[in-house]
Design a protein around this motif. Sequence first.
Motif, PDB file in Angstrom:
ATOM      1  N   GLY A 411       0.830  -1.211   0.000  1.00 34.39           N
ATOM      2  CA  GLY A 411       0.000   0.000   0.000  1.00 34.39           C
ATOM      3  C   GLY A 411       0.858   1.251   0.000  1.00 34.39           C
ATOM      4  N   GLY A 412       1.932   1.232   0.788  1.00 34.52           N
ATOM      5  CA  GLY A 412       2.855   2.359   0.811  1.00 34.52           C
ATOM      6  C   GLY A 412       3.529   2.569  -0.533  1.00 34.52           C
ATOM      7  N   ALA A 413       3.837   1.470  -1.239  1.00 36.09           N
ATOM      8  CA  ALA A 413       4.471   1.583  -2.556  1.00 36.09           C
ATOM      9  C   ALA A 413       3.527   2.228  -3.570  1.00 36.09           C
ATOM     10  CB  ALA A 413       4.912   0.205  -3.040  1.00 36.09           C
ATOM     11  N   VAL A 414       2.245   1.847  -3.520  1.00 36.42           N
ATOM     12  CA  VAL A 414       1.254   2.442  -4.418  1.00 36.42           C
ATOM     13  C   VAL A 414       1.108   3.936  -4.130  1.00 36.42           C
ATOM     14  CG1 VAL A 414      -1.197   2.468  -5.049  1.00 36.42           C
ATOM     15  CG2 VAL A 414      -0.006   0.282  -4.768  1.00 36.42           C
ATOM     16  N   LEU A 415       1.055   4.287  -2.851  1.00 36.65           N
ATOM     17  CA  LEU A 415       0.937   5.699  -2.475  1.00 36.65           C
ATOM     18  C   LEU A 415       2.165   6.496  -2.909  1.00 36.65           C
ATOM     19  CD1 LEU A 415      -0.616   5.291   1.091  1.00 36.65           C
ATOM     20  CD2 LEU A 415      -1.712   6.376  -0.884  1.00 36.65           C
ATOM     21  N   THR A 416       3.344   5.880  -2.823  1.00 36.65           N
ATOM     22  CA  THR A 416       4.568   6.552  -3.273  1.00 36.65           C
ATOM     23  C   THR A 416       4.465   6.941  -4.738  1.00 36.65           C
ATOM     24  OG1 THR A 416       5.902   5.322  -1.665  1.00 36.65           O
ATOM     25  CG2 THR A 416       7.078   6.361  -3.495  1.00 36.65           C
ATOM     26  N   ALA A 417       3.977   6.012  -5.560  1.00 31.96           N
ATOM     27  CA  ALA A 417       3.806   6.303  -6.982  1.00 31.96           C
ATOM     28  C   ALA A 417       2.804   7.438  -7.190  1.00 31.96           C
ATOM     29  CB  ALA A 417       3.353   5.049  -7.719  1.00 31.96           C
ATOM     30  N   LEU A 418       1.744   7.455  -6.380  1.00 32.28           N
ATOM     31  CA  LEU A 418       0.713   8.474  -6.535  1.00 32.28           C
ATOM     32  C   LEU A 418       1.226   9.867  -6.158  1.00 32.28           C
ATOM     33  CD1 LEU A 418      -2.450   6.620  -5.158  1.00 32.28           C
ATOM     34  CD2 LEU A 418      -1.991   7.281  -7.525  1.00 32.28           C
ATOM     35  N   TYR A 419       1.833   9.996  -4.949  1.00 27.21           N
ATOM     36  CA  TYR A 419       2.218  11.349  -4.535  1.00 27.21           C
ATOM     37  C   TYR A 419       3.429  11.866  -5.294  1.00 27.21           C
ATOM     38  CZ  TYR A 419       5.548   9.283  -1.052  1.00 27.21           C
ATOM     39  OH  TYR A 419       6.548   8.593  -0.416  1.00 27.21           O
ATOM     40  N   MET A 420       4.330  10.983  -5.737  1.00 22.49           N
ATOM     41  CA  MET A 420       5.460  11.464  -6.529  1.00 22.49           C
ATOM     42  C   MET A 420       5.027  11.787  -7.963  1.00 22.49           C
ATOM     43  SD  MET A 420       7.950  11.869  -4.557  1.00 22.49           S
ATOM     44  CE  MET A 420       9.144  12.322  -5.806  1.00 22.49           C
ATOM     45  N   GLY A 421       4.109  10.977  -8.507  1.00 16.41           N
ATOM     46  CA  GLY A 421       3.575  11.301  -9.829  1.00 16.41           C
ATOM     47  C   GLY A 421       2.839  12.636  -9.817  1.00 16.41           C
TER      48      GLY A 421
END
Length: 426
Positions: A411-421
């Motif tokens: 879940g943290g990995a998915v969120l990382t992609a979202l906020y950095m994108g």
Amino acid sequence: MTVPILMVLILITPLVAAGIIALFLRDSGGLASGLSVAAAGTILGLSSVLLLNAPDQTFSSSVEWLTLGDFTISLGLLFDEHTALLLFVVSFVGFWIHLFSLGYMDDDKAKARFFGGLSIFMFSMLGIVFADNLIMMFIFWELVGFSSYMLIAHYCDTDEAAAASKKAFIVNRVGDLGFLIGIVWCYWHFGTTNLEQMAWAVSKDPSLAVTGIGMLLMCGFLGKSAQFPLHVWLPDAMAGPTPISALIHAATMVAAGIFLLVRIDFLLTPFVLDWIVWTGAGMAFVTGLVALGQNDIKKILAYSTLSQLGYMASAVGLGLPGLALFHLTTHAFFKALLFLCSGSIIHACHHEQDIFRMGGLFRKMPITALTFLAGMLALMGANFTAGYWSKEAIMTASLALNPPVFAFLIGGAVLTALYMGRLFLI
């Protein structure tokens, strides 16, 4: 040169530079900055010689510093595979951040104080890396706290920086109190705080590893690595100059907490490891959510750091300290890169940090944009980047050893992609 001579030279070089700056170069920003960068370059050169000539060597040496009755405090040096890895990270990343600072701080009136602070920070951090006992580590641990306080407060004429530095200092002292009590308990329990001697004792009798000692020593990690509930200081610390964010809050200071856990892993009982793994997994996910709602470019990266430290803590809690150090190393490089790119952006935008007041920067700053993209892909764990290999290893291990923890980490990995994108596109 022998290993101990090289280690001593590496350790005292930034101290000498800081002393000269404090005594003679307070009003000479150009000379002070040159001396500090030269010291950082010397550290990198000497570290390279040491690492190339003693890659698989283990060395330890100590001298008595203070004796009070039956109580003796020793200052000692320990060089092993963990020392070698963190020495490389601190010396290499530290040098490039020093170099970047030459341009970033060029027009700052307090440039001499800034570079003096950088040098004393390098001395403090190298002391933690080389320490062979918990008392010596604690001494340098506090010096790191002092130097970070000084650097965060560089813009001390602003209320934000003054409050942030005090907050960082006070919150870290809360964690360090528990750390100190744990060190005292270690000395009472083992008769020593030497890391090698305690490890040998525990290997002979595993029952010597006490949950209370592990929990108290872990308090130092919670403070320095800004983990729950002592995580509140790190986002506010972005009030300091951006090179400080890169050096202290991405590559080195926050990594000291993980390094401590790896050094004392033999003292961590299953209860302590469970606490660490769940705290880390929770931080990896929750701080990703918080980063998704931030508008300040540096605070987004700060919450990202908290999230990535959660991955490292989870690896330690799963009983895999090697994976924690692997991710610590890759993270130091791509997160320092991201902070330095953000510094370039902030500098070009006249110290604006709100991402919604930016835009169109890819055309104006193509080199910065491409390097930021490279760091972002590594942070997201895109295939075949450095971040991919370290994050993938941690998540694969968590899936095999503790599937609920894996759920938080993915879940943290998915969120990382979202906020950095989101950050990059805006």
